[in-house]
Write a protein that holds these residues in place. Structure first.
Motif, PDB file in Angstrom:
ATOM      1  N   VAL A  97       4.159   4.898   7.029  1.00  0.00           N
ATOM      2  CA  VAL A  97       3.501   3.790   7.334  1.00  0.00           C
ATOM      3  C   VAL A  97       3.683   3.024   8.594  1.00  0.00           C
ATOM      4  O   VAL A  97       2.916   2.909   9.682  1.00  0.00           O
ATOM      5  CB  VAL A  97       3.291   2.524   6.337  1.00  0.00           C
ATOM      6  N   HIS A 138       2.948   5.347  11.504  1.00  0.00           N
ATOM      7  CA  HIS A 138       1.173   5.249  11.892  1.00  0.00           C
ATOM      8  C   HIS A 138       1.100   3.812  12.580  1.00  0.00           C
ATOM      9  O   HIS A 138       0.148   3.869  13.398  1.00  0.00           O
ATOM     10  CB  HIS A 138       0.561   5.234  10.474  1.00  0.00           C
ATOM     11  N   MET A 165      -7.421   0.991  10.876  1.00  0.00           N
ATOM     12  CA  MET A 165      -6.234   0.174  10.505  1.00  0.00           C
ATOM     13  C   MET A 165      -6.499  -1.142  10.827  1.00  0.00           C
ATOM     14  O   MET A 165      -6.024  -2.361  10.063  1.00  0.00           O
ATOM     15  CB  MET A 165      -4.840   0.661  11.222  1.00  0.00           C
ATOM     16  N   ALA A 178      -0.907  -3.500  -1.271  1.00  0.00           N
ATOM     17  CA  ALA A 178      -0.526  -2.174  -0.915  1.00  0.00           C
ATOM     18  C   ALA A 178      -1.677  -1.345  -1.399  1.00  0.00           C
ATOM     19  O   ALA A 178      -2.294  -0.615  -0.518  1.00  0.00           O
ATOM     20  CB  ALA A 178       0.760  -1.901  -1.323  1.00  0.00           C
ATOM     21  N   TRP A 200      -5.073  -1.996   0.354  1.00  0.00           N
ATOM     22  CA  TRP A 200      -5.095  -1.695   1.594  1.00  0.00           C
ATOM     23  C   TRP A 200      -5.492  -0.144   1.690  1.00  0.00           C
ATOM     24  O   TRP A 200      -6.318   0.435   2.581  1.00  0.00           O
ATOM     25  CB  TRP A 200      -3.926  -1.826   2.403  1.00  0.00           C
ATOM     26  N   SER A 201      -4.882   0.834   0.748  1.00  0.00           N
ATOM     27  CA  SER A 201      -5.145   2.089   0.811  1.00  0.00           C
ATOM     28  C   SER A 201      -6.472   2.330   0.230  1.00  0.00           C
ATOM     29  O   SER A 201      -7.121   3.289   0.858  1.00  0.00           O
ATOM     30  CB  SER A 201      -4.005   2.817  -0.179  1.00  0.00           C
ATOM     31  N   LEU A 204      -0.951   8.736   6.041  1.00  0.00           N
ATOM     32  CA  LEU A 204      -1.139   7.287   6.007  1.00  0.00           C
ATOM     33  C   LEU A 204      -1.659   6.653   4.601  1.00  0.00           C
ATOM     34  O   LEU A 204      -0.664   5.866   4.083  1.00  0.00           O
ATOM     35  CB  LEU A 204      -2.252   6.603   6.889  1.00  0.00           C
ATOM     36  N   GLY A 210       1.272   7.512   2.564  1.00  0.00           N
ATOM     37  CA  GLY A 210       2.403   6.869   2.558  1.00  0.00           C
ATOM     38  C   GLY A 210       2.237   5.534   1.959  1.00  0.00           C
ATOM     39  O   GLY A 210       3.283   5.045   1.387  1.00  0.00           O
ATOM     40  N   ILE A 211       1.129   4.758   1.925  1.00  0.00           N
ATOM     41  CA  ILE A 211       1.020   3.626   1.581  1.00  0.00           C
ATOM     42  C   ILE A 211       1.216   3.528   0.031  1.00  0.00           C
ATOM     43  O   ILE A 211       1.908   2.584  -0.609  1.00  0.00           O
ATOM     44  CB  ILE A 211      -0.559   2.915   1.865  1.00  0.00           C
TER      45      ILE A 211
END
Lengths: 318, 283, 661
Positions: B24, B27, B81, B203, B206-207, B258, B261-262
């Motif tokens: 993250v 990125h 993003m 989190a 967000w993803s 990304l 990762g999140i």
């Protein structure tokens, strides 16, 4: 027990009614109406008025809502603004196709997820668990259109094993969807398996750590019987709700997959209707999907209640 | 503060947490500094360089219009993003506070609002998003507000459930008996105890927002060409998959790393905070 | 008896907790224990002493994360950690678990769980299993065993669940039972019945028993021998008489002195300090840091197990001197005050109902819910402590919540001094809220885990006195000092404190408001006896220094005896008896009070229990008549069923509600 059943059912019906209100209000609030959308540049003067009168758009919103809701209760979902064809049969055939896709994914995914979840929990922090958990994260997080693109490239373009898109049109017999349905099923299975597996894994781990499992072991119960009789019946209960959410998702949320594979299901129908601003169809699909969501969740709640002796009597006692 | 830093420490202590946060962070840094790093202009069309395979001049090759794929990939996540980075905290804040308050208040208002939440959740995300987009367009501001609203609704449920676990405890009764107001109890007694759950929820939101954003672009409803965007790039590459398979690789890797990762970070965060994320699958 | 081979033999058994860095923290440090056939031995210790680990290790079972580092555990000469030993589990050697409610599988019917044990361990043809299951349930004295066999565990009461677990252990026809706190969490009267059942079974079946408990009273009732554990080893063992009458280990003596007594008002003796954490015992005697007799050699090297001067064995160098340490605290004088001052709190005909009749109830004409608490009248005078006693479901906590404004009573009135108190705390004046403070049972629940101790104390200080900055810091430090905690605790989180320390903070928070009335809800029941003794002493000091009146709720008659000037006995939300503590304890007038007092366990090998009240479970008070009618050993007649007994004053200030009087 009967009392819970009635309460839950009433709550479900309330939610569906709210969904219908919500969607009707949302469509109402959008600037322009079905006629403006269909007639486009011709949406002026007499033609617009005629169209509105034909579709009944000149009447007050409340009356139209009541009409619509009453029709929906009797299976009459109105007519498409675009083609003027009745919506219900169009919807039925799309629903059939989507159910085929969802059914295939569930048939593969649910047993696989249960198996992997249980295995991962029993071999916790060891190779099977780590591999399954990693695969779960990837399956859950990689966007569907990404995995679909990769799968099409590998199995369709490179290896040439299966077709990359479905050629059948929406009303084709179910058999026509094979073998094109294979890749979309794989993509959907990857995502749903990950979700269900993770729930099963953590629930089995919780139950394994409970006092009654320790007691069963100290009673001399052999390990395989501990798992089958003392762990799984309570550990699999949380999976029911996740499967329900999965069913709702499969029926309503797989637009991207349908689009990528050219699959004539509900999702694509929905997107096409929205872009064409065929609002009666949008309303009908929304109502259907909302009811499906409420329905499967209700079914899951009741099933859990039925299978869990503790919940059953606690709630009926209350 | 002490708790938060040790929570971060515990998250990093897990291999998956360190990997996830590392991905993250990379990125975010790339998105911030991409304009300084890119070798080419992302929009310049070069008819002579169509489908140039990866090589010295174009490390990742060029696309169907001869544009540099490395350049477009480096720039292709910025809008997604930016939009989601603003929408996520807003969604968690409004959904979280409303959820906690409902969990504490209970009663009729709770019952009514939760029915509404259920009704909104019962409709697929694409329907809700598209209805807004076809009406108001897909400008970044519209997407931000829409995502912040619709992805805040499930947060209400999560926060309410988390608050229910806290509300029954005696320290809430103690605060009530002392005579603190509801606002003070929400902020001082409940919020610190559901903060971890909300962070993990944030989190995940967000993803999912990133997923929704790039799906919309992929379907042609989001970012408009020729602006570089991962979802759009993947969609474009599908037409030329047989002749230029590399054109999809870079945006696929970028988007996947990304989001993965999140999620790795969220998982590790949840474990570090003693929460069980797998139980929590409200979309 | 001495020549026979021991049935259970632990030799030099050491078990440790495997750490992440590969090290091992010892939990059991070289335990030797021999139990012969038919013999019963009690293993006594406080939490963290390793007693439960010992019981499970005797079955060859270690909890995940634990490892056997040395020594052996044998049953009938079979190594219990071997596959052959594992095959004996649940059969010849069976466990009766701590919390049967958790230990029974929730998804299986009682009969199925006992049947499983039969299938695994009994040589009985399957066709005879159903009859045997009913027979076993009858043996543990469960009413209607054939009905209970078809029930799920959660449909049974706590006492019934425990009996079902005992029946399950008996299914394999065991020679020995391991009992891990089998009566902890049960009500006193239920506990007494279960203990009598166990005693009886052991004698009739010639069972060997290893009875693990924190409760010396329970062990005294069931066991011939007792071993006392401290920091993972046995520090004293001998016959029950040796250990209870003349223990030669300072810890064993302190433990007995810490038990609250019902025969006279006395403050139980606290043990200073806290036990070492696992692996923190050091090279010397583990108890030396807390021991009043500790000398140089005690710290320098580990004491061996030697013959004790009073009989049995003891791990103490100064055993001879230890015999002079007190076994009981000195009595305190609680002269019943002749109260002239006006009451600071008055409850009149208070009643609480959990559920108001809903519309559906009214439409369906359901009978109204019976009040869980009814007709409570109480006067609390300045500086006085009233003990509110009763078993679970007696409504004692409900009354406290109603006083604190957390529950609205259905009827009746609450008066603070002369003024009528609004029912909900939100409607009360800040001053009224300040003078009534509540201390909860479990500090883990009542202290916000995300607040530092400083934050926790700052809330009442800021709210009621507007303190901030240096003044707040000084006041907080002073409060901590009053509960014997240093100023460095201000920055700590509750999780960094021990259970006793947390409860001190909770008490400090209540006294921070400078209250006139402190409501204590089972404030010591989550604590070990030695810690409980310290909390009792602290409360006793604070309420006298601050002249606070105290309403002290507990199920433990000993704890109430230590603090209360007056006692109120509750059954199913109704007052049975109220009066001066001395009078009620010395000559209980209500059959329920008598039954409660007779069921209290005492650390005395010669004490016998009298089981007066029948052991049935009531889910709520009867609609008419006396609340205790269904369990009363001496009903007067039909009048008990039809009329609620009125309050009668049998001596000044001593009232009873029973048709006998």
């Amino acid at each position: 027990m009967l009392r819970i059943l009635v309460t839950r059912l009433a709550l479900g019906v309330t939610t569906v009614a709210l969904v219908s209100l919500l969607i009707f209000a949302a469509v109402e609030a959008l600037p322009g109406d079905a006629c403006v959308a269909v007639l486009q540049r011709d949406a002026v003067g007499v033609r617009l008025e005629n169209c509105r009168r034909d579709l009944g758009l000149d009447r007050p919103a409340v009356a139209r809502y009541l009409d619509w809701a009453q029709g929906a209760l009797h299976g009459d979902l109105g007519r498409s603004a675009g083609s003027n064809a009745p919506i219900a049969p169009m919807l039925a055939v799309r629903l059939r196709n989507t159910m085929l896709l969802a059914g295939c994914a569930l048939a593969v995914g649910v047993p696989l997820a249960l198996l992997l979840g249980i295995l991962a929990a029993l071999r916790r922090e060891r190779a099977p668990d780590i591999i399954a958990s990693l695969a779960g994260i990837i399956g859950m997080t990689v966007p569907e259109f990404v995995s679909a693109t990769v799968l099409i490239y590998v199995f369709s373009i490179w290896l040439g094993w299966v077709p990359g898109i479905v050629m059948a049109d929406s009303a084709a017999p179910l058999a026509a969807f094979f073998p094109g349905i294979v890749l979309p099923v794989v993509v959907l299975t990857m995502v749903m398996t990950a979700h269900i597996m993770r729930t099963v894994r953590s629930s089995v781990i919780d139950v394994l750590a409970s006092d009654h499992v320790q007691m069963a072991r100290l009673k001399g119960v052999p390990e395989h019987r501990v798992i089958l009789v003392h762990v799984l019946p309570s550990a699999l209960l949380p999976a029911i709700n996740v499967v329900a959410l999965t069913v709702a998702w499969l029926l309503g949320g797989v637009v991207v997959v349908e689009k990528v594979f050219n699959y004539p299901g509900l999702g694509r129908f929905l997107v096409d209707s929205i872009t064409e601003r065929d609002l009666p169809v949008v309303q009908a699909i929304a109502l259907l999907l909302g009811s499906v969501y409420v329905g499967v969740n209700l079914a899951a709640d009741l099933l859990t209640l039925l299978l869990n002796p503790r919940l059953r009597s606690r709630q009926s006692g209350a | 503060m002490a708790v938060s830093s040790t929570l971060l420490g515990r998250t990093l202590a897990r291999g998956s947490g360190a990997l996830g946060l590392g991905l993250v962070a990379i990125h975010i840094l790339l998105a911030l500094f991409a304009p300084l790093l890119v070798p080419y202009d992302p929009l310049t069309i070069d008819g002579a360089m169509m489908f140039d395979p990866p090589g010295a001049a174009h490390w990742l090759g060029t696309d169907e219009l001869g544009r540099d794929i490395l350049t477009r990939t480096l720039l292709g996540g910025r809008q997604a993003m930016l939009v989601t980075a603003v929408a996520t905290p807003v969604a968690v804040a409004w959904g979280g506070l409303l959820g906690i308050w409902l969990g504490l208040a209970g009663g009729r208002i709770d019952a009514v609002l939760m029915r509404l939440v259920d009704a909104v959740l019962s409709l697929p995300w694409i329907l809700k998003m598209l209805l807004i987009i076809v009406t108001f367009g897909a400008a970044a501001q519209v997407l931000t507000v829409t995502l912040a609203f619709f992805y805040g609704v499930p947060v209400i449920r999560v926060a309410r459930a988390a608050a229910h676990g806290v509300v029954a405890r005696d320290f809430i009764a103690a605060a009530r008996a002392r005579g603190h107001g509801t606002g003070a109890i929400v902020l001082r007694e409940v919020l610190p105890n559901v903060r971890d759950a909300l962070m993990v929820e944030g989190a995940m939101r967000w993803s999912w927002m990133l997923l929704a954003f790039s799906s919309l672009s992929f379907l042609g409803f989001g970012v408009a060409p020729p602006t570089p965007d991962w979802g759009l790039m993947i969609a474009d590459s599908r037409n030329s998959m047989a002749i230029a398979p590399w054109s999809a690789l870079a945006p696929i890797l970028a988007l996947s790393t990304l989001i993965t990762g999140i999620n790795l970070a969220a998982d590790a965060l949840a474990k570090a905070a003693g929460l069980d994320r797998a139980q929590n699958v409200v979309h | 008896m001495s020549s026979t081979e021991p049935l259970i033999a632990l030799t030099g058994l050491a078990v440790g907790l495997r750490m992440r860095d590969g090290g091992v923290q010892p939990l059991l440090r070289g335990v030797d224990l021999a139990v012969r056939a038919g013999e019963s031995i009690g293993i006594v210790g406080e939490s963290g002493s390793g007693k439960s680990t010992l019981a499970l290790a005797a079955m060859g079972y270690l909890r995940p994360g634990l490892v056997q580092t040395s020594g052996t555990a044998r049953f009938a000469a079979t190594d219990m950690f071997s596959p052959a030993g594992r095959a004996l589990r649940g059969g010849r050697l069976a466990l009766i678990p701590q919390n049967a409610g958790q230990a029974l599988t929730p998804t299986l019917r009682i009969g199925a769980q006992i049947g499983e044990a039969l299938r695994l361990h009994a040589s009985l043809p399957a066709s005879e299993h159903p009859a045997r299951i009913v027979d076993l349930l009858a043996q543990v004295r469960l009413p209607t065993p054939d009905v209970l066999a078809r029930r799920f565990p959660h449909e049974l009461s706590g006492g019934q669940q425990q009996r079902a677990a005992i029946a399950m252990a008996l299914a394999g026809d065991p020679e020995a039972l391991l009992l891990d706190e089998p009566t902890t969490g049960l009500d006193v009267t239920t506990q007494a019945h279960v203990l009598e059942l166990l005693r009886d079974l052991a004698v009739r079946r010639g069972l060997a028993m290893v009875y693990v408990s924190h409760d010396l009273g329970a062990v005294a009732r069931v066991c011939e021998r007792i071993a006392v554990m401290y920091a993972g080893e046995i520090v004293a063992q001998g016959t029950a008489r040796h250990i209870l009458r003349a223990p030669a280990h300072p810890y064993a003596r302190a433990l007995i002195a810490a038990i609250p007594r019902t025969d006279r008002a006395s403050l139980p003796g606290a043990i200073e300090g806290r036990p070492p954490p696992p692996g923190g015992a050091g090279i010397g005697c583990a108890f030396a840091p807390r021991c009043p007799l500790a000398a140089e050699p005690c710290h320098a090297s580990h004491p061996p197990l030697i013959a004790a001067p009073g009989g049995g064995e003891v791990r103490c160098r100064r055993a001879a001197e230890a015999l002079a340490l007190p076994l009981a605290a000195a009595p305190v004088n609680r002269t019943a005050r002749t109260e002239t001052a006006a009451p600071v709190l008055r409850l009149d005909a208070l009643a609480v109902r959990y559920r108001e009749a809903s519309l559906a109830d009214r439409v369906l004409r359901r009978p109204p819910a019976t009040d869980v608490v009814a007709d409570i009248a109480l006067e609390l005078h300045p500086g006085e402590t009233i003990g509110l006693v009763g078993e679970s479901g007696s409504g004692k906590s409900t009354i406290l919540k109603a006083i604190a404004g957390l529950l609205a009573p259905a009827s009746g009135s609450l008066r603070l001094g002369e003024t009528l108190l609004p029912t909900r705390s939100a409607l009360r004046s800040p001053a009224a809220r300040r003078v009534i403070q509540l201390v909860f049972q479990n500090p883990d629940e009542s202290l916000n885990p995300r607040h530092t101790i400083g934050d926790i104390l700052a809330q009442p200080l800021g709210l009621y006195f507007g303190l901030a900055g240096a003044a707040l810091h000084n006041r907080s430090t002073a409060l901590l000092a009053q509960v014997r905690l240093g100023p460095h605790y201000l920055d700590r989180l509750p999780a960094q404190l021990s259970g006793g320390e947390k409860q001190r903070v909770a008490i400090a928070r209540a006294f921070a408001a400078d209250p006139d009335i402190v409501l204590c809800d089972e404030v010591t029941s989550a604590l070990d006896v030695s810690v409980q003794a310290a909390i009792i002493a602290l409360l006793d000091t604070l309420r006298r220094e601050r002249r606070a009146a105290c309403l002290f709720v507990s199920h433990d008659l000993g704890v109430v005896r230590a603090l209360a000037d007056r006692v109120v006995v509750l059954y199913q939300g109704r007052i049975c008896e109220a009066g001066p503590a001395d009078a009620v304890y010395a000559s209980p007038a209500h059959p329920y009070t008598e039954a409660l007092l007779d069921a209290v366990l005492k650390p005395d090998p010669d004490h016998t229990l009298r089981l007066l009240a029948s052991d049935i479970v009531e889910s709520g008070p009867p609609a008419r008549g006396c609340a205790f009618q269904n369990r009363c050993p001496c009903p007067v007649g039909e009048i008990c069923r039809t009329q609620t007994p009125p309050a009668r004053e049998i001596a000044p200030g001593h009232t009873v509600r029973c048709h006998l009087h």
